[in-house]
Design a protein around this motif. Structure first.
Motif, PDB file in Angstrom:
ATOM      1  N   SER A  95      -8.966   0.629   0.930  1.00  0.00           N
ATOM      2  CA  SER A  95      -9.768   1.851   0.845  1.00  0.00           C
ATOM      3  C   SER A  95      -9.496   2.809   1.997  1.00  0.00           C
ATOM      4  O   SER A  95      -9.976   3.936   1.997  1.00  0.00           O
ATOM      5  CB  SER A  95     -11.252   1.513   0.839  1.00  0.00           C
ATOM      6  OG  SER A  95     -11.562   0.714  -0.269  1.00  0.00           O
ATOM      7  N   GLY A  96      -8.771   2.349   2.986  1.00  0.00           N
ATOM      8  CA  GLY A  96      -8.445   3.183   4.130  1.00  0.00           C
ATOM      9  C   GLY A  96      -8.561   2.432   5.440  1.00  0.00           C
ATOM     10  O   GLY A  96      -8.840   1.234   5.469  1.00  0.00           O
ATOM     11  N   SER A 102       3.785   7.488  -0.185  1.00  0.00           N
ATOM     12  CA  SER A 102       2.979   8.473  -0.917  1.00  0.00           C
ATOM     13  C   SER A 102       1.497   8.405  -0.543  1.00  0.00           C
ATOM     14  O   SER A 102       0.719   9.270  -0.936  1.00  0.00           O
ATOM     15  CB  SER A 102       3.143   8.274  -2.420  1.00  0.00           C
ATOM     16  OG  SER A 102       2.657   6.999  -2.797  1.00  0.00           O
ATOM     17  N   HIS A 103       1.095   7.402   0.213  1.00  0.00           N
ATOM     18  CA  HIS A 103      -0.309   7.247   0.635  1.00  0.00           C
ATOM     19  C   HIS A 103      -0.486   7.788   2.056  1.00  0.00           C
ATOM     20  O   HIS A 103      -0.880   7.068   2.962  1.00  0.00           O
ATOM     21  CB  HIS A 103      -0.732   5.781   0.584  1.00  0.00           C
ATOM     22  CG  HIS A 103      -0.576   5.167  -0.769  1.00  0.00           C
ATOM     23  ND1 HIS A 103      -1.373   5.506  -1.833  1.00  0.00           N
ATOM     24  CD2 HIS A 103       0.315   4.267  -1.239  1.00  0.00           C
ATOM     25  CE1 HIS A 103      -0.997   4.820  -2.899  1.00  0.00           C
ATOM     26  NE2 HIS A 103       0.024   4.068  -2.565  1.00  0.00           N
ATOM     27  N   GLN A 104      -0.173   9.062   2.237  1.00  0.00           N
ATOM     28  CA  GLN A 104      -0.191   9.669   3.557  1.00  0.00           C
ATOM     29  C   GLN A 104      -1.602   9.735   4.145  1.00  0.00           C
ATOM     30  O   GLN A 104      -2.594   9.485   3.460  1.00  0.00           O
ATOM     31  CB  GLN A 104       0.421  11.074   3.489  1.00  0.00           C
ATOM     32  CG  GLN A 104       1.922  11.060   3.215  1.00  0.00           C
ATOM     33  CD  GLN A 104       2.718  10.412   4.328  1.00  0.00           C
ATOM     34  OE1 GLN A 104       2.648  10.830   5.486  1.00  0.00           O
ATOM     35  NE2 GLN A 104       3.478   9.385   3.998  1.00  0.00           N
ATOM     36  N   ARG A 131      -7.634   7.460   5.135  1.00  0.00           N
ATOM     37  CA  ARG A 131      -6.669   7.015   6.132  1.00  0.00           C
ATOM     38  C   ARG A 131      -6.684   8.016   7.293  1.00  0.00           C
ATOM     39  O   ARG A 131      -6.326   9.180   7.121  1.00  0.00           O
ATOM     40  CB  ARG A 131      -5.274   6.910   5.495  1.00  0.00           C
ATOM     41  CG  ARG A 131      -5.202   5.771   4.474  1.00  0.00           C
ATOM     42  CD  ARG A 131      -3.924   5.805   3.647  1.00  0.00           C
ATOM     43  NE  ARG A 131      -3.692   7.041   2.941  1.00  0.00           N
ATOM     44  CZ  ARG A 131      -4.294   7.403   1.798  1.00  0.00           C
ATOM     45  NH1 ARG A 131      -5.175   6.623   1.234  1.00  0.00           N
ATOM     46  NH2 ARG A 131      -4.016   8.560   1.228  1.00  0.00           N
ATOM     47  N   ASN A 170      -5.118  11.126   5.508  1.00  0.00           N
ATOM     48  CA  ASN A 170      -6.044  12.147   5.027  1.00  0.00           C
ATOM     49  C   ASN A 170      -6.406  13.132   6.127  1.00  0.00           C
ATOM     50  O   ASN A 170      -6.629  14.313   5.866  1.00  0.00           O
ATOM     51  CB  ASN A 170      -7.336  11.514   4.503  1.00  0.00           C
ATOM     52  CG  ASN A 170      -7.071  10.623   3.327  1.00  0.00           C
ATOM     53  OD1 ASN A 170      -7.017   9.413   3.489  1.00  0.00           O
ATOM     54  ND2 ASN A 170      -6.894  11.195   2.148  1.00  0.00           N
ATOM     55  N   LEU A 198       3.700   4.735   5.212  1.00  0.00           N
ATOM     56  CA  LEU A 198       2.643   5.120   4.284  1.00  0.00           C
ATOM     57  C   LEU A 198       3.189   5.635   2.952  1.00  0.00           C
ATOM     58  O   LEU A 198       2.500   5.557   1.938  1.00  0.00           O
ATOM     59  CB  LEU A 198       1.735   6.171   4.926  1.00  0.00           C
ATOM     60  CG  LEU A 198       0.916   5.689   6.120  1.00  0.00           C
ATOM     61  CD1 LEU A 198       0.171   6.852   6.754  1.00  0.00           C
ATOM     62  CD2 LEU A 198      -0.046   4.583   5.715  1.00  0.00           C
TER      63      LEU A 198
END
Length: 190
Positions: A79-80, A102-104, A2, A106, A100
């Motif tokens: 996947s991003g 917990s899926h912050q 991400r 990258n 986002l």
């Protein structure tokens, strides 16, 4: 993966986001493209945005954030993704963090280019369009670039401090040839 791609107007964000999307096999998400698609598809957000845009107003952050939340929930973004043109302000970045969860992110990639190089690029792009018989973008001139750079400095540049404090910011010299910039971005991500 991400990612967010930051940089001043003319730095090559759209070009590099497209290249990275091909290399990483993740979608390039442009807020402008997403807004136009939502309007043409007549989604709930698209209908709201259309009414606002018809009045000549800017689409408010909550609608843009909602649009992004809907888009990154699609299967091709599992996947991003690469965000190109968003966030533009720290407030938008904070809203993105909330979306986002917990899926912050990258990584946040900043394309750094000096002002004279940006002007040369934009004037070159306008000249090439004229030579090819294509329409020249209305903002491809020195005066418009100056206004856009001031807006960037005031609104978007503070994002570099925001993301640097989070340990996410990687800066790449975008005055290099296009392929070298792409290679430097891929290296920064790795």
């Amino acid at each position: 993966m991400r990612l967010v791609l930051l940089g001043p107007p003319g730095a090559g964000k759209g070009t590099q986001a497209f290249k990275l999307s091909q290399i990483l096999a993740i979608p390039q998400l442009s807020t402008g493209d997403m807004l136009r698609a939502a309007v043409s598809e007549r989604t709930a957000i698209g209908r709201q945005a259309a009414e606002i845009m018809e009045r000549g107003e800017l689409v408010p952050d909550d609608l843009v954030v909602g649009l992004i939340a809907d888009r990154i929930a699609r299967s091709d973004a599992v996947s991003g993704f690469i965000l190109d043109g968003f966030p533009r302000t720290v407030t938008q970045a904070e809203s993105l963090d909330d979306v986002l969860g917990s899926h912050q992110l990258n990584c946040v990639l900043e394309l750094k280019v000096d002002e004279q190089h940006l002007l040369d690029r934009i004037l070159g792009r306008a000249m090439q369009a004229r030579e090819n018989g294509e329409a020249v973008r209305a903002d491809d001139n020195q005066e418009a670039l100056s206004v856009r750079l001031t807006a960037y400095a005031n609104q978007t540049r503070p994002l570099t401090h925001y993301y640097a404090a989070k340990g996410l910011l990687k800066t790449v010299d975008a005055s290099q040839p296009m392929d070298r910039v792409t290679a430097a971005l891929v290296e920064a991500i790795a």
